[in-house]
Design a protein around this motif. Structure first.
Motif, PDB file in Angstrom:
ATOM      1  N   TYR A   1      -5.797  -3.112 -15.119  1.00  0.00           N
ATOM      2  CA  TYR A   1      -5.734  -4.081 -14.025  1.00  0.00           C
ATOM      3  C   TYR A   1      -4.252  -3.658 -13.449  1.00  0.00           C
ATOM      4  O   TYR A   1      -3.429  -3.438 -14.224  1.00  0.00           O
ATOM      5  CB  TYR A   1      -5.635  -5.351 -14.768  1.00  0.00           C
ATOM      6  CG  TYR A   1      -5.177  -6.556 -13.610  1.00  0.00           C
ATOM      7  CD1 TYR A   1      -6.385  -6.845 -12.722  1.00  0.00           C
ATOM      8  CD2 TYR A   1      -4.048  -7.125 -13.475  1.00  0.00           C
ATOM      9  CE1 TYR A   1      -5.969  -7.982 -11.951  1.00  0.00           C
ATOM     10  CE2 TYR A   1      -3.563  -8.039 -12.525  1.00  0.00           C
ATOM     11  CZ  TYR A   1      -4.906  -8.340 -11.824  1.00  0.00           C
ATOM     12  OH  TYR A   1      -4.699  -9.502 -10.963  1.00  0.00           O
TER      13      TYR A   1
ATOM     14  N   ASP B   1      -7.133   6.845 -13.542  1.00  0.00           N
ATOM     15  CA  ASP B   1      -7.190   6.285 -12.646  1.00  0.00           C
ATOM     16  C   ASP B   1      -7.601   6.954 -11.384  1.00  0.00           C
ATOM     17  O   ASP B   1      -8.040   6.034 -10.134  1.00  0.00           O
ATOM     18  CB  ASP B   1      -6.075   5.197 -12.333  1.00  0.00           C
ATOM     19  CG  ASP B   1      -5.931   4.279 -13.800  1.00  0.00           C
ATOM     20  OD1 ASP B   1      -7.201   4.188 -14.252  1.00  0.00           O
ATOM     21  OD2 ASP B   1      -5.056   3.824 -13.885  1.00  0.00           O
TER      22      ASP B   1
ATOM     23  N   ARG C   1     -16.674  -0.194 -13.125  1.00  0.00           N
ATOM     24  CA  ARG C   1     -16.338  -1.189 -11.957  1.00  0.00           C
ATOM     25  C   ARG C   1     -15.044  -0.397 -11.611  1.00  0.00           C
ATOM     26  O   ARG C   1     -14.355   0.017 -12.530  1.00  0.00           O
ATOM     27  CB  ARG C   1     -15.922  -2.541 -12.514  1.00  0.00           C
ATOM     28  CG  ARG C   1     -15.475  -3.381 -11.377  1.00  0.00           C
ATOM     29  CD  ARG C   1     -15.077  -4.721 -11.967  1.00  0.00           C
ATOM     30  NE  ARG C   1     -14.299  -5.703 -10.814  1.00  0.00           N
ATOM     31  CZ  ARG C   1     -14.866  -6.300 -10.075  1.00  0.00           C
ATOM     32  NH1 ARG C   1     -16.065  -6.271  -9.791  1.00  0.00           N
ATOM     33  NH2 ARG C   1     -13.953  -6.885  -9.048  1.00  0.00           N
ATOM     34  N   GLU C   2     -14.877  -0.568 -10.410  1.00  0.00           N
ATOM     35  CA  GLU C   2     -13.608   0.247  -9.770  1.00  0.00           C
ATOM     36  C   GLU C   2     -13.342  -0.644  -8.410  1.00  0.00           C
ATOM     37  O   GLU C   2     -14.172  -0.635  -7.655  1.00  0.00           O
ATOM     38  CB  GLU C   2     -13.850   1.650  -9.572  1.00  0.00           C
ATOM     39  CG  GLU C   2     -12.446   2.261  -9.115  1.00  0.00           C
ATOM     40  CD  GLU C   2     -12.616   3.777  -9.159  1.00  0.00           C
ATOM     41  OE1 GLU C   2     -11.461   4.624  -9.251  1.00  0.00           O
ATOM     42  OE2 GLU C   2     -13.805   4.229  -9.180  1.00  0.00           O
ATOM     43  N   SER C   3     -11.992  -0.870  -8.235  1.00  0.00           N
ATOM     44  CA  SER C   3     -11.507  -1.415  -6.886  1.00  0.00           C
ATOM     45  C   SER C   3      -9.864  -1.194  -7.003  1.00  0.00           C
ATOM     46  O   SER C   3      -9.695  -0.283  -7.676  1.00  0.00           O
ATOM     47  CB  SER C   3     -11.634  -2.959  -7.086  1.00  0.00           C
ATOM     48  OG  SER C   3     -11.001  -3.556  -8.006  1.00  0.00           O
ATOM     49  N   ARG C   4      -9.283  -1.725  -5.885  1.00  0.00           N
ATOM     50  CA  ARG C   4      -7.845  -1.481  -5.944  1.00  0.00           C
ATOM     51  C   ARG C   4      -7.035  -2.067  -7.122  1.00  0.00           C
ATOM     52  O   ARG C   4      -6.179  -1.461  -7.593  1.00  0.00           O
ATOM     53  CB  ARG C   4      -7.569  -2.048  -4.607  1.00  0.00           C
ATOM     54  CG  ARG C   4      -7.938  -1.252  -3.313  1.00  0.00           C
ATOM     55  CD  ARG C   4      -7.190  -1.931  -2.455  1.00  0.00           C
ATOM     56  NE  ARG C   4      -5.576  -1.759  -2.369  1.00  0.00           N
ATOM     57  CZ  ARG C   4      -4.801  -2.583  -1.078  1.00  0.00           C
ATOM     58  NH1 ARG C   4      -5.455  -3.109  -0.430  1.00  0.00           N
ATOM     59  NH2 ARG C   4      -3.632  -2.388  -1.481  1.00  0.00           N
ATOM     60  N   ARG C   5      -7.723  -3.022  -7.725  1.00  0.00           N
ATOM     61  CA  ARG C   5      -6.970  -3.842  -8.877  1.00  0.00           C
ATOM     62  C   ARG C   5      -7.529  -3.476 -10.138  1.00  0.00           C
ATOM     63  O   ARG C   5      -6.787  -3.371 -11.140  1.00  0.00           O
ATOM     64  CB  ARG C   5      -6.892  -5.225  -8.533  1.00  0.00           C
ATOM     65  CG  ARG C   5      -6.072  -5.476  -7.291  1.00  0.00           C
ATOM     66  CD  ARG C   5      -5.662  -6.881  -7.316  1.00  0.00           C
ATOM     67  NE  ARG C   5      -4.538  -7.208  -6.455  1.00  0.00           N
ATOM     68  CZ  ARG C   5      -4.178  -8.655  -6.138  1.00  0.00           C
ATOM     69  NH1 ARG C   5      -4.247  -9.612  -6.964  1.00  0.00           N
ATOM     70  NH2 ARG C   5      -3.311  -8.606  -5.381  1.00  0.00           N
ATOM     71  N   THR C   6      -8.647  -3.237 -10.315  1.00  0.00           N
ATOM     72  CA  THR C   6      -9.450  -3.021 -11.647  1.00  0.00           C
ATOM     73  C   THR C   6     -10.193  -1.785 -11.730  1.00  0.00           C
ATOM     74  O   THR C   6     -10.657  -1.291 -10.755  1.00  0.00           O
ATOM     75  CB  THR C   6     -10.108  -4.389 -11.737  1.00  0.00           C
ATOM     76  OG1 THR C   6     -11.323  -4.749 -10.929  1.00  0.00           O
ATOM     77  CG2 THR C   6      -9.391  -5.790 -12.093  1.00  0.00           C
ATOM     78  N   ARG C   7     -10.402  -1.432 -12.987  1.00  0.00           N
ATOM     79  CA  ARG C   7     -11.321  -0.278 -13.258  1.00  0.00           C
ATOM     80  C   ARG C   7     -11.443  -0.648 -14.795  1.00  0.00           C
ATOM     81  O   ARG C   7     -10.833  -0.638 -15.676  1.00  0.00           O
ATOM     82  CB  ARG C   7     -10.645   0.998 -13.066  1.00  0.00           C
ATOM     83  CG  ARG C   7     -11.274   2.355 -13.370  1.00  0.00           C
ATOM     84  CD  ARG C   7     -10.415   3.675 -13.316  1.00  0.00           C
ATOM     85  NE  ARG C   7     -11.193   4.835 -13.856  1.00  0.00           N
ATOM     86  CZ  ARG C   7     -11.677   5.649 -13.027  1.00  0.00           C
ATOM     87  NH1 ARG C   7     -11.450   5.560 -11.542  1.00  0.00           N
ATOM     88  NH2 ARG C   7     -12.199   6.610 -13.416  1.00  0.00           N
TER      89      ARG C   7
ATOM     90  N   ARG D   1     -19.935   7.632 -10.108  1.00  0.00           N
ATOM     91  CA  ARG D   1     -19.976   6.891 -11.191  1.00  0.00           C
ATOM     92  C   ARG D   1     -20.027   7.531 -12.377  1.00  0.00           C
ATOM     93  O   ARG D   1     -19.452   7.099 -13.788  1.00  0.00           O
ATOM     94  CB  ARG D   1     -21.155   5.736 -11.145  1.00  0.00           C
ATOM     95  CG  ARG D   1     -21.064   4.772  -9.891  1.00  0.00           C
ATOM     96  CD  ARG D   1     -20.070   3.733 -10.424  1.00  0.00           C
ATOM     97  NE  ARG D   1     -20.245   2.517  -9.401  1.00  0.00           N
ATOM     98  CZ  ARG D   1     -19.687   1.391  -9.275  1.00  0.00           C
ATOM     99  NH1 ARG D   1     -18.675   1.310 -10.290  1.00  0.00           N
ATOM    100  NH2 ARG D   1     -19.513   0.670  -8.489  1.00  0.00           N
TER     101      ARG D   1
ATOM    102  N   ARG E   1       0.683  -1.211   0.076  1.00  0.00           N
ATOM    103  CA  ARG E   1       0.078   0.254   0.129  1.00  0.00           C
ATOM    104  C   ARG E   1       0.982   1.445  -0.005  1.00  0.00           C
ATOM    105  O   ARG E   1       0.453   2.214  -0.645  1.00  0.00           O
ATOM    106  CB  ARG E   1      -1.002   0.101   1.204  1.00  0.00           C
ATOM    107  CG  ARG E   1      -2.154  -0.665   1.086  1.00  0.00           C
ATOM    108  CD  ARG E   1      -3.116  -0.601   2.308  1.00  0.00           C
ATOM    109  NE  ARG E   1      -2.670  -1.015   3.597  1.00  0.00           N
ATOM    110  CZ  ARG E   1      -2.801  -2.232   3.952  1.00  0.00           C
ATOM    111  NH1 ARG E   1      -3.255  -3.154   3.524  1.00  0.00           N
ATOM    112  NH2 ARG E   1      -2.346  -2.478   5.460  1.00  0.00           N
TER     113      ARG E   1
END
Length: 319
Positions: free
Chosen positions: A177, A72, A148-154, A110, A51
């Motif tokens: 990714y 991002d 979609r959005e997360s720590r790894r993917t968008r 969004r 992190r």
């Protein structure tokens, strides 16, 4: 019951017990189960280091205004830049940059309004710089939906229009990714787009980044671009060493870049090296960047062409 004779009821009980023993899961001691599910001190240390490294890399990229990284980063932001560029082969030109990302209220971040414009016009002393800039300007304006959005993917989708003498609408789909691998961060970005006049295009980018030493970061960018209107594909390779010091408002960037247009037919390749010094001017939202460099273009028989760029930039919104 006579000896040696087993009644049917006893047989059924034995069969039921055998089935129960065969299907039962082995008992796991409480301590062992906790060791399997709960992260160890080493796991927590690795997560904390990852992190910290990702936050540091994001801070460096955002300080230098990397446009692909800005897509991002959450939060509304507008960057406006104005400057001069001199190239021995092309002379003096006026450079204007504008990038806007505005979160729409009540959409849970969004939906965003987006506006992108990069304009480079001829010698600002020959005509009205404002008139030349307006004539050459071709801004992209539209709406972005973050599916979609997360720590790894968008995953995001854009629709909008390019505002020029011959306006055209566009659609764009982008997937990112992100994966920490030890001291490295891998970022894979795939973009596909379509313009009503220019046609289809796509870009695949593989970006490796890592925290170096003494505040320096290293980045390798491998990109493959394809446009329907051009022959073949265009591979691009960039190596960068960056150091951002937000507490002192200064940053340094060393870059080596190469481009091979229209592969495999063999377009005119280009190589370049540059150094960029970036610093704030009294306020964290007002910056100056000076970037000297040299280019070696096959179109000019690889004759060295020195260049320098001086740009003032103002940032509004999230820093």
């Amino acid at each position: 019951m006579r000896r040696g004779v087993v009644r049917p009821a006893a047989l059924r009980a034995i069969a039921a017990l055998s089935t129960r023993l065969a299907t039962a899961e082995p008992a796991v001691p409480h301590d062992a189960a906790a060791a399997i599910t709960e992260p160890t001190a080493v796991d927590r240390l690795q997560a904390d280091v990852s992190r910290h490294m990702l936050a540091l890399l994001d801070r460096v990229d955002r300080f230098f205004g990397d446009e692909r990284i800005e897509d991002d980063v959450g939060g509304s932001q507008v960057r406006a830049g104005l400057g001069l560029r001199w190239d021995r082969a092309e002379g003096v030109s006026l450079v204007t940059r504008f990038r806007g990302r505005l979160d729409l209220p009540k959409t849970e971040k969004r939906l965003q309004l987006i506006l992108d414009n990069l304009t480079e016009t001829g010698d600002p002393l020959e005509r009205s710089p404002l008139a030349d800039t307006l004539d050459a300007s071709q801004p992209d304006a539209g709406l972005r939906y973050i599916a979609r959005e997360s720590r790894r993917t968008r995953l995001s989708a854009d629709v909008g229009a390019r505002l020029s003498e011959t306006p055209q609408t566009f659609g764009r789909l982008r997937f990112r990714y992100r994966l920490p691998l030890g001291v490295w961060e891998l970022r894979l970005t795939e973009t596909a787009y379509w313009y009503t006049s220019d046609g289809f295009g796509a870009s695949t980018e593989l970006r490796w980044s890592r925290d170096w030493s003494n505040g320096w970061s290293f980045r390798s960018i491998s990109r493959l671009e394809w446009e329907e209107s051009r022959d073949g594909v265009t591979p691009v390779q960039v190596f960068e060493w960056l150091r951002a010091q937000p507490e002192s408002g200064r940053g340094h960037r060393l870059s080596l870049a190469a481009e091979w247009p229209e592969t495999p037919r063999g377009g005119k390749s280009s190589y370049s090296a540059s150094y960029g010094f970036r610093r704030t001017l009294g306020r964290p939202w007002l910056l100056l960047e000076v970037a000297p460099g040299v280019a070696f273009r096959e179109a000019r028989d690889f004759e060295p062409d020195p260049r320098i760029e001086l740009v003032f930039e103002a940032i509004f919104g999230a820093l």
